[in-house]
Enzyme design. Structure first.
Site, PDB file in Angstrom:
ATOM      1  N   CYS B  86     -44.328 -56.279  13.330  1.00 54.96           N
ATOM      2  CA  CYS B  86     -44.827 -55.082  13.993  1.00 54.96           C
ATOM      3  C   CYS B  86     -46.192 -54.689  13.430  1.00 54.96           C
ATOM      4  O   CYS B  86     -47.145 -55.418  13.609  1.00 54.96           O
ATOM      5  CB  CYS B  86     -43.796 -53.962  13.901  1.00 54.96           C
ATOM      6  SG  CYS B  86     -44.046 -52.680  15.140  1.00 54.96           S
ATOM      7  N   HIS B 194     -38.504 -56.667  15.771  1.00 56.56           N
ATOM      8  CA  HIS B 194     -37.995 -56.395  14.418  1.00 56.56           C
ATOM      9  C   HIS B 194     -36.700 -57.152  14.118  1.00 56.56           C
ATOM     10  O   HIS B 194     -35.611 -56.597  14.295  1.00 56.56           O
ATOM     11  CB  HIS B 194     -37.699 -54.894  14.282  1.00 56.56           C
ATOM     12  CG  HIS B 194     -38.911 -54.038  14.222  1.00 56.56           C
ATOM     13  ND1 HIS B 194     -39.556 -53.737  13.038  1.00 56.56           N
ATOM     14  CD2 HIS B 194     -39.607 -53.409  15.190  1.00 56.56           C
ATOM     15  CE1 HIS B 194     -40.585 -52.960  13.283  1.00 56.56           C
ATOM     16  NE2 HIS B 194     -40.644 -52.744  14.582  1.00 56.56           N
ATOM     17  N   GLU B 196     -35.398 -57.632  11.342  1.00 55.62           N
ATOM     18  CA  GLU B 196     -34.694 -56.950  10.235  1.00 55.62           C
ATOM     19  C   GLU B 196     -33.789 -55.820  10.736  1.00 55.62           C
ATOM     20  O   GLU B 196     -33.002 -55.287   9.968  1.00 55.62           O
ATOM     21  CB  GLU B 196     -35.707 -56.450   9.185  1.00 55.62           C
ATOM     22  CG  GLU B 196     -36.451 -55.153   9.490  1.00 55.62           C
ATOM     23  CD  GLU B 196     -37.623 -55.302  10.446  1.00 55.62           C
ATOM     24  OE1 GLU B 196     -37.717 -56.322  11.140  1.00 55.62           O
ATOM     25  OE2 GLU B 196     -38.451 -54.365  10.511  1.00 55.62           O
TER      26      GLU B 196
END
Lengths: 55, 219
Positions: B86, B194, B196
């Site tokens: 990002c 993302h 994660e």
């Protein structure tokens, strides 16, 4: 703007103005230095162009 | 792998990045952007998402000139691994490490949602746990995720198998649906989505876990 009846408006562009105070008396050196700043940080030349004006 | 997570004022995905790396068994250290040296034996530099320096000037532009970045560039030039998610991706393009730029989304709105990505390159250390062309579900949350690169850069990305992820349903106008790209040596990866945020059962999806798991092994 046209819908606000400003019929003579043909184009609109928005941009950024960055004012820099520089302790440099030579116009040539000031331009070179600001050009470097533009290339390194102030403009991303992938999508942006810039003009330098000394006042 | 020993990973350093770089933190800027305005980073807000640094803890998620740390959790994901730790969950996958990596050693982690946090590095403040004003540091001028990296600890020894760092294998991976991870640049998290967020709004570094409030997105002033352009997203990632100021972070890319912060004191620690000289070391980040040195690490990458030595052939070290780096990951930008990002805002991290925006920072890597602003630093000139990855080609192109992330422009404002088409439609000008901030988009936060879960969507599907196709994994194009499955040979890099980041993506080798995925099957080629597999479809994974990963969240996005950004306002400037509209990838753009010059014709030459785009051709180079294609020729060198550097397009890691593509959107199935392009949310932001990104050129050729590009969601994530690799450097020429495939050791630096930048992506807007993302991974994660999809690693734990509690997230409702673990499609991002193989991404971090794969970092343990060489591709």
């Amino acid at each position: 703007l046209n819908s606000l009846e400003y019929d003579k408006v043909e184009s609109v562009r928005q941009g950024k103005v960055i004012e820099i105070g520089l302790s440099e008396t030579s116009e040539e050196l000031a331009t070179t230095s600001i050009q470097e700043m533009c290339e390194k940080l102030l403009a991303n030349t992938v999508i942006e162009s810039y003009e330098i004006e000394i006042i | 792998m020993r990973a350093a997570v770089i933190i800027f004022p305005g980073s807000n995905c640094d803890r998620d990045m740390l959790s994901a790396l730790r969950l996958a068994g990596h050693e982690t250290v946090q590095i403040w952007h004003k540091e001028t040296e990296l600890p020894k034996n760092i294998d991976l530099i991870a640049i998290p998402g967020g709004f570094s320096f409030g997105d002033y000037l352009r997203c990632g532009a100021i972070a890319a000139k912060s004191p620690i970045f000289k070391e980040v560039i040195r690490h990458i030039n030595r052939g070290g691994y780096a990951l930008g998610i990002c805002n991290g991706f925006q920072i890597l393009t602003e630093a000139g490490i990855l080609p192109g730029i992330l422009q404002q989304n088409i439609g000008t709105k901030f988009i936060s949602k879960v969507l599907d990505l196709r994994v194009n390159n499955t040979s890099s250390t980041f993506t080798h746990k995925y099957a080629t062309n597999s479809i994974i579900s990963i969240p996005i949350a950004h306002h400037e995720g509209n990838y753009f690169a010059s014709k030459d850069d785009l051709k180079n990305l294609r020729d060198k198998d550097c397009i890691a992820f593509e959107y199935i349903d392009n949310p932001n106008g990104a050129l050729d649906n590009i969601a994530g790209i690799l450097s020429e040596n495939h050791r630096v990866l930048g992506m807007m989505p993302h991974p994660e945020r999809h690693i734990d059962n509690a997230h409702g999806c673990q499609d991002g876990y193989p991404f971090f798991e794969g970092l343990l092994q060489t591709a």
